[in-house]
Design a protein around this motif. Sequence first.
Motif, PDB file in Angstrom:
ATOM      1  N   ILE A 284       7.368  -0.900  -2.463  1.00 13.10           N
ATOM      2  CA  ILE A 284       6.028  -0.672  -2.231  1.00 13.10           C
ATOM      3  C   ILE A 284       5.314  -1.345  -3.271  1.00 13.10           C
ATOM      4  O   ILE A 284       5.496  -0.929  -4.468  1.00 13.10           O
TER       5      ILE A 284
ATOM      6  N   GLY B 211       0.840  -1.082   0.018  1.00 13.40           N
ATOM      7  CA  GLY B 211      -0.040   0.023   0.059  1.00 13.40           C
ATOM      8  C   GLY B 211       0.850   1.198   0.040  1.00 13.40           C
ATOM      9  O   GLY B 211       1.812   1.501   0.812  1.00 13.40           O
ATOM     10  N   SER B 212       0.596   2.073  -0.922  1.00 10.91           N
ATOM     11  CA  SER B 212       1.300   3.314  -1.108  1.00 10.91           C
ATOM     12  C   SER B 212       0.808   4.349  -0.538  1.00 10.91           C
ATOM     13  O   SER B 212       0.956   5.677  -0.875  1.00 10.91           O
TER      14      SER B 212
ATOM     15  N   LEU C  19       3.517  -0.827  -9.171  1.00 11.63           N
ATOM     16  CA  LEU C  19       2.174  -0.415  -9.223  1.00 11.63           C
ATOM     17  C   LEU C  19       1.339  -1.579  -9.966  1.00 11.63           C
ATOM     18  O   LEU C  19       1.766  -2.528 -10.372  1.00 11.63           O
TER      19      LEU C  19
ATOM     20  N   PHE D 187       8.832   1.286  -6.710  1.00  5.86           N
ATOM     21  CA  PHE D 187       7.235   1.138  -6.531  1.00  5.86           C
ATOM     22  C   PHE D 187       6.734   0.121  -7.453  1.00  5.86           C
ATOM     23  O   PHE D 187       7.100   0.362  -8.808  1.00  5.86           O
TER      24      PHE D 187
ATOM     25  N   THR E 204      -2.522  -1.074   3.960  1.00  4.91           N
ATOM     26  CA  THR E 204      -3.621  -1.422   2.927  1.00  4.91           C
ATOM     27  C   THR E 204      -4.867  -0.618   3.229  1.00  4.91           C
ATOM     28  O   THR E 204      -5.670  -0.512   2.005  1.00  4.91           O
TER      29      THR E 204
ATOM     30  N   GLY F 137      -2.176   6.132  -2.839  1.00  2.00           N
ATOM     31  CA  GLY F 137      -3.342   5.543  -1.891  1.00  2.00           C
ATOM     32  C   GLY F 137      -4.467   6.754  -1.740  1.00  2.00           C
ATOM     33  O   GLY F 137      -4.608   7.499  -2.601  1.00  2.00           O
TER      34      GLY F 137
ATOM     35  N   GLU G 252       1.498  -1.564  -4.873  1.00  2.00           N
ATOM     36  CA  GLU G 252       0.496  -0.660  -4.905  1.00  2.00           C
ATOM     37  C   GLU G 252      -0.780  -1.472  -5.870  1.00  2.00           C
ATOM     38  O   GLU G 252      -0.162  -1.564  -6.946  1.00  2.00           O
TER      39      GLU G 252
ATOM     40  N   ALA H  32       0.606   5.703  -7.592  1.00  2.00           N
ATOM     41  CA  ALA H  32       1.091   5.690  -6.020  1.00  2.00           C
ATOM     42  C   ALA H  32       0.495   6.965  -5.568  1.00  2.00           C
ATOM     43  O   ALA H  32       0.385   7.955  -5.762  1.00  2.00           O
TER      44      ALA H  32
END
Lengths: 271, 458
Positions: free
Chosen positions: B167, B146-147, B209, B207, B233, B176, B169, B174
């Motif tokens: 991270i 979760g970012s 994604l 990251f 999350t 959240g 995502e 990114a």
Amino acid sequence: MNELVKIYDVAPRVRKYVVHTPVVSKHCLPGQFVIVIVNEGGERVPFTICDFDREKETITLLVQEVGYSTHKMAELKEGDSLYALVGPLGNPTDLDQYENLVLVGGGIGCAVIYPQAKLRKQKGLKSDVIMGARTKDLLFDIDEFKANCEHVYISTDDGSLGTKGFVTTVLQERIDAGDKIDCVLVVGPMIMMRNVAELTRKYNIPTVVSMNTIMVDGTGMCGGCRLTVGGETKYACVDGPEFDGHKVDFAEAMNRSRFYREHEDKCRLRG
Amino acid sequence: MNNGPRNKTLHQPAEQRIHNFSEVNLGFDDNLMMEEASRCINCKNAPCRTGCPVGINIPAFIQCLTKNDKDGALAVISEASLLPAICGRVCPQENQCEGKCIRKAKLGGSVAIGALERYVGDYGLKKGTADLKAPAFNGKKVAVIGSGPAGLACAADCAQKGFKVTIFEAFHKAGGVLVYGIPEFRLPKDDVVAKEIDKLKALGVEFRLNTVVGKAITFDELKEEYDAIFIGTGAGLPMFMGIKGENLNGVSSANELLTRVNLMQAYKDDAITPVYCGKSVAVIGAGNVAMDAARTAKRIGGGEVYIIYRRGREEMPARAEEIDHAEEEGIKLVLLTNPVEILGEEGKVCGIKCVKMELGEPDASGRRRPIPVEGSEFVIDVDQVVVALGTSPNPLMRKSCKELEFSKKGTIIVNEESMATSVDNIYAGGDAVTGAATVILAMGAGRKAAKAIIEKLA
């Protein structure tokens, strides 16, 4: 990532896209879906996975050109890549406890039930399939089903192939013929899934439907995909996409699925 | 000392801003910043610091500002927070640092700490990431799921100590809740969030994604590859009221409206993602998300927007500033009112039937319990209803990491000091642990977990 390694035309305005995606192909199972963003800035569109190859690290998506994003997808060539692809989402099909399973596919829904037929064959489980479409040109992969199913039945609305009528016509025939049917898995337009569920309800045949609802995130955050199942609100993305067809409120689901069609010309910020 | 009253930040006028998505609060200019900084008494006890979930040395950074030493101020804040441009904008400062400021009651009002932090944060963003680089790899890897604010804060601290941080995502962008939830007019995405995230990238954070942990990658795979895992999350499934008519077309969760408009940018002319814009909109709930949804609906639909809440104004959980902004924008508060049914016509919303409420004895939460007034039903004509009643934890995590201990509510159980879960080397924080809360609490939790990870593994 997300390279389109192969594109096939399978019917008018219907194509199969074989997409290279190591993470999804490694973990996906029949019944699950992915969310695709075709181009940067595009919308998030759910597609059910209709085949996968763990060795080649690919999944196959079947796409019918119906709206903006699927038109954009049709413009892509082999070698191009999708901007984003996330999955596998949703829960896999879990019907191995049924010995005599009938798979019912309507239109492009046939592609969605195919991996189930294939996996059952690999596991030594039997299945019959009923494939239906308006006309024979819209049917595809019949040989693939023949290779994986005990019986392949076909219906077309115009009678150009198989029984003239609907999948329910054939299903009624099979029931009348005394076929042993432990469960029906049906994927297709909501109206067809509802009609199949109404038929099987009379015979108490467990029936599973795959709900292709409106979605944004696909991970249980927006609630756009909610539907009523047995009087309770469920989320197609995390609780489904497959549900007990006898419990789904189809009238509500069909109404909800039409919502954004009425709002295709989106309103914009006032001046 | 400057004995003057608290300085107000510059704002985009209400009649102008309801036609755009540009930032509403424009912060301090250089003069206002100097004025306001000189109001800080630099008191010894610094009660403001105890109100900050990440413990920023507030008097120290403000003292730098009084000398116009922006780099110094940035250095002080950076010791505690890597994301001041975000926190300066979205923290509920009135209940935190500013709530403890000794000037609050008598001396012209609390020092505007949030606006000063934002000033420094924006200065930092202008400087870019040139001064940041990844420290030497310490040999240990951390996976952050979760970012959002919790994940970013945890990742930032771990990365600064030499961990290789990845991270994961689920979305294609990114940030959240900072990108899908909080609207552009409160927190600019490209100019603020993306730039804050660039700082993490400069520190070597990777990251990944479009990757849903538990689906695209299993917990076992993560455990094999990473020395520690942090779960951030966020909150999950939107809650609805369970009243008749909630699945009519035109009813959505606040999450759905905000995600379409923020993440998918449906407010833009060239956006592909559609969004429904009612001409008369009821928003149910009175938290910050309800304010965001109402103000968003006002901007895209341009008609009447009502906030319906069963208790009184005093009890509204949203920040005072957000409520004020909403009212300035012409949004109507319909208080002591509870929806009982959403009315529909041909499958679409056409009204909301409500009942008036009165406040009785305090309930378990200490707030006076709202009781329906018999026979007081009335209907508000609306063509859109947005439900902003919070969320329940996402079931994905429970399904994909069965060893974790969860509370009855479905939140992850952790040790509140270390944020350690029941599973060795797995930590968690943010809304996934607390249920829906604030950005800064999530960041505080992310930092606590990072501290524990660093102490254990570095």
